[in-house]
Structures are given as structure tokens and as C-alpha cells.
Scaffold this motif. Structure first.
Motif, PDB file in Angstrom:
ATOM      1  N   THR A   2       3.238  -8.275  -5.733  1.00  0.00           N
ATOM      2  CA  THR A   2       2.082  -8.837  -5.039  1.00  0.00           C
ATOM      3  C   THR A   2       0.837  -8.122  -5.551  1.00  0.00           C
ATOM      4  O   THR A   2       0.814  -6.889  -5.634  1.00  0.00           O
ATOM      5  CB  THR A   2       2.197  -8.627  -3.520  1.00  0.00           C
ATOM      6  OG1 THR A   2       3.401  -9.237  -3.047  1.00  0.00           O
ATOM      7  CG2 THR A   2       1.004  -9.237  -2.794  1.00  0.00           C
ATOM      8  N   ASP A  35      -3.430 -11.936  -4.930  1.00  0.00           N
ATOM      9  CA  ASP A  35      -2.855 -12.686  -3.817  1.00  0.00           C
ATOM     10  C   ASP A  35      -3.566 -12.399  -2.495  1.00  0.00           C
ATOM     11  O   ASP A  35      -3.628 -13.270  -1.620  1.00  0.00           O
ATOM     12  CB  ASP A  35      -1.375 -12.311  -3.655  1.00  0.00           C
ATOM     13  CG  ASP A  35      -0.570 -12.572  -4.915  1.00  0.00           C
ATOM     14  OD1 ASP A  35      -0.465 -13.742  -5.301  1.00  0.00           O
ATOM     15  OD2 ASP A  35      -0.064 -11.598  -5.506  1.00  0.00           O
ATOM     16  N   MET A  86      -6.272 -18.372  -1.645  1.00  0.00           N
ATOM     17  CA  MET A  86      -6.191 -16.913  -1.628  1.00  0.00           C
ATOM     18  C   MET A  86      -6.243 -16.414  -0.180  1.00  0.00           C
ATOM     19  O   MET A  86      -7.017 -16.912   0.630  1.00  0.00           O
ATOM     20  CB  MET A  86      -7.354 -16.302  -2.422  1.00  0.00           C
ATOM     21  CG  MET A  86      -7.267 -14.785  -2.582  1.00  0.00           C
ATOM     22  SD  MET A  86      -8.642 -14.139  -3.563  1.00  0.00           S
ATOM     23  CE  MET A  86      -8.315 -14.921  -5.141  1.00  0.00           C
ATOM     24  N   ILE A 144       1.527 -13.172   2.284  1.00  0.00           N
ATOM     25  CA  ILE A 144       1.741 -11.970   1.477  1.00  0.00           C
ATOM     26  C   ILE A 144       2.462 -10.876   2.269  1.00  0.00           C
ATOM     27  O   ILE A 144       2.644  -9.762   1.766  1.00  0.00           O
ATOM     28  CB  ILE A 144       0.413 -11.440   0.883  1.00  0.00           C
ATOM     29  CG1 ILE A 144      -0.656 -11.261   1.951  1.00  0.00           C
ATOM     30  CG2 ILE A 144      -0.078 -12.382  -0.195  1.00  0.00           C
ATOM     31  CD1 ILE A 144      -0.743  -9.915   2.537  1.00  0.00           C
TER      32      ILE A 144
END
Length: 301
Positions: A2, A35, A86, A144
Motif C-alpha cells: 500500500t 492509495d 483516492m 486501505i
């Protein structure tokens, strides 16, 4: 893996300037495959222009205060139109549903979802004259991972980060408008005592809780405040993976959340090894004179 990024930049009362700064940082982050991007406290509309019992720290006045923003208002929608897919954490002054109560707040969102919001709990140096205080820390499921939010002075209180870690936070985003000391400021701002504390809190809270710690901060100056920047990404071992130091800009790091936790927590695991039965004083809320005297006695023992 990530990819995480965090911003040190200057945000003021000029909303169009703020949106342009957000746009520029998102474009840079997107080019690097980011991310999750963390903006500072008060990135929409700027922070207070001073702290203490003067200036704009006067309750219920609009003089110099940041614009009060509703979660469903055009300002948040504008940010969502910029960030697209995002995931972003960003700070702003939230206007409550009653139409007059203000909170120093943060949200984690993307172009179509608001995953969670937070209202700052700990308030320094008269900030309570401009904002009401929040009361808790939630942790939010996002694309995430599980993310907790806190704002600036919160990082000085280990309990804040610990609550989120116990709720399963993998990442804690700490959004700040953290200034240098107002008196006896160091000639080199990186050596300033408030810069030192900012950086120490970041590494300590990451290591305390064995979480990824993402610190953003304002940069430059606003009103009487001179910010120390030092946006950074810290791993669960307290290691700084990247930092802006005093510069405006963006710190970026690739992290393996699952793999890092598996390694870091295989032996010493701070959450598992706690002893809540020995921590009674930490949850004591009795503030009468006798208890206060007892605490003072303990402090000087």
C-alpha cells in the motif's frame, strides 16, 4: 503493498488556494500510485491565526475564524470531485446540525464515500474558545485498511492512540497545525523544542501501539503561528520511513500492513501484553480535592 503519502503545506482562508493545493498534491500523489493521502488539520479554510486568550480565540465570534463547513456542504463535495478514487484524510472546521456549534474536525473519504469523521478531543491554549470538543475516537473500515483519525494536540495523550489501536486501527492519521515555540524559538527550527516534541510524539505513538502512524502538518506561517511541517510516515517499530522535515511537500512510503504486523507482533505485542488490572488510576474520573491531593502525592513520590 500500500502506498501512503502525507502532506506538509500552507492552507489559509482562501478556499480557492486550498483547492488548488489539494489538486496539486493529489496529482503528484496519483503519479506515484498513492492509495492513501493525508492532508493537515484545517486544510479547508485554514487554522486559527493565533492561540491563547487573544486574537480569534473568542467564542461565538466569526472574526478571523475558519469557514464553518457542513459534511454535506459544497466544500466537502469539491474535495471529493478532486480526489476521485483516492482515499484522503483532511481537516476542516465542521458546523454541527444545530447551525452554530463548531468543531475542529477531520474526515476520511474518497470521491463517492465519507468513511468516517472525527472531532478533536484535546484542545490547547484557548482553542476551546473557538471550537467545541469531541468526545471519542472511532476507527473506520476503508479500502486501505482500518484507519483512526486524530488531530494535533491529541498526539500528546497516549490514551487517544491506544483506544484506536484497541479498536483495531492499523493506521492512525494524525493531522496537525503544529507551530514552533512562541518564546525562545531555536534559530534552526528543526531544533526547536516544539518541533522536537512533535517528532517524538509521532515516533512514540507508533511504537507504543505498533501501528503505522501518518503525520501531516501545516507549513509556513499563518497569523502569528509559524508551523514546523515535518510530515512523516512512521512504521510500527517507530522508524521514520519518510519525512518532509521543515519543507513543504509530501512524504511517501510503500508499506506492507499485514506482513509488518505479522513480523512486529510475533514476539513483543504491546496490546496483548497490557495489564489493565494494574491501570486503575488511568480510568479514575473523581476530581475532588482528596483525589487531586492523592495524585499530587503520587507525582512527587
Amino acid at each position: 503493498m500500500t502506498t501512503i503519502a502525507t502532506v506538509a503545506a500552507n492552507f489559509t482562508r482562501d478556499l480557492e488556494q486550498n483547492y488548488q493545493a489539494i489538486t496539486d498534491h493529489v496529482a503528484r500523489a496519483r503519479a506515484q500510485g498513492v492509495d492513501f493521502l493525508v492532508f493537515p488539520e484545517a486544510a479547508i479554510g485554514g487554522y486559527l491565526s493565533s492561540l491563547g486568550n487573544h486574537g480569534d480565540t473568542i467564542k461565538n465570534t466569526t472574526r478571523s475564524l475558519p469557514p464553518a463547513i457542513r459534511l454535506d456542504g459544497p466544500e466537502i463535495a469539491r474535495v471529493q470531485s478532486i480526489i476521485g478514487n483516492m482515499v484522503v484524510a483532511i481537516g476542516f472546521c465542521e458546523l454541527a446540525d444545530d447551525g452554530h456549534t463548531r468543531y475542529n474536525a477531520a474526515a476520511i473519504l474518497d470521491g463517492t464515500h465519507v468513511y468516517g469523521t472525527y472531532r478533536k478531543v484535546h484542545q490547547p491554549l484557548g482553542e476551546n474558545m473557538s471550537y467545541s470538543s469531541g468526545t471519542d475516537w472511532d476507527v473506520f473500515d476503508t479500502p486501505i485498511g482500518r484507519v483512526g483519525l486524530q488531530i494535533c494536540y491529541d498526539k500528546a495523550f497516549p490514551e487517544a492512540a491506544r483506544v484506536m489501536a484497541l479498536k483495531g486501527a492499523e493506521i492512525i492519521a494524525s493531522l496537525s497545525a503544529w507551530p514552533a515555540a512562541r518564546t525562545a524559538t531555536a534559530e534552526n527550527l528543526q531544533d526547536d523544542r516544539w518541533t522536537y516534541r512533535f517528532n517524538l510524539f509521532d515516533t512514540a505513538r507508533a511504537l507504543d501501539n505498533q501501528v503505522f502512524w501518518i503525520a501531516s502538518n501545516q507549513a509556513g506561517t499563518f497569523g502569528s503561528l509559524r508551523y514546523v511541517a515535518n510530515a512523516k510516515i512512521v512504521d510500527p517499530g517507530g522508524n521514520i520511513l519518510d519525512t518532509t522535515l521543515l519543507d513543504e511537500g509530501m512524504a511517501v512510503a510503500d508499506i506492507d500492513i499485514e506482513g509488518t504486523f505479522r513480523t512486529m507482533r510475533a514476539g513483543m505485542f504491546h496490546l496483548r501484553d497490557r495489564r489493565p488490572d494494574a491501570y486503575g488510576l488511568l480510568t479514575e474520573t473523581d476530581t475532588d480535592a482528596s483525589t487531586g491531593a492523592q495524585w499530587r502525592a503520587l507525582a512527587h513520590a
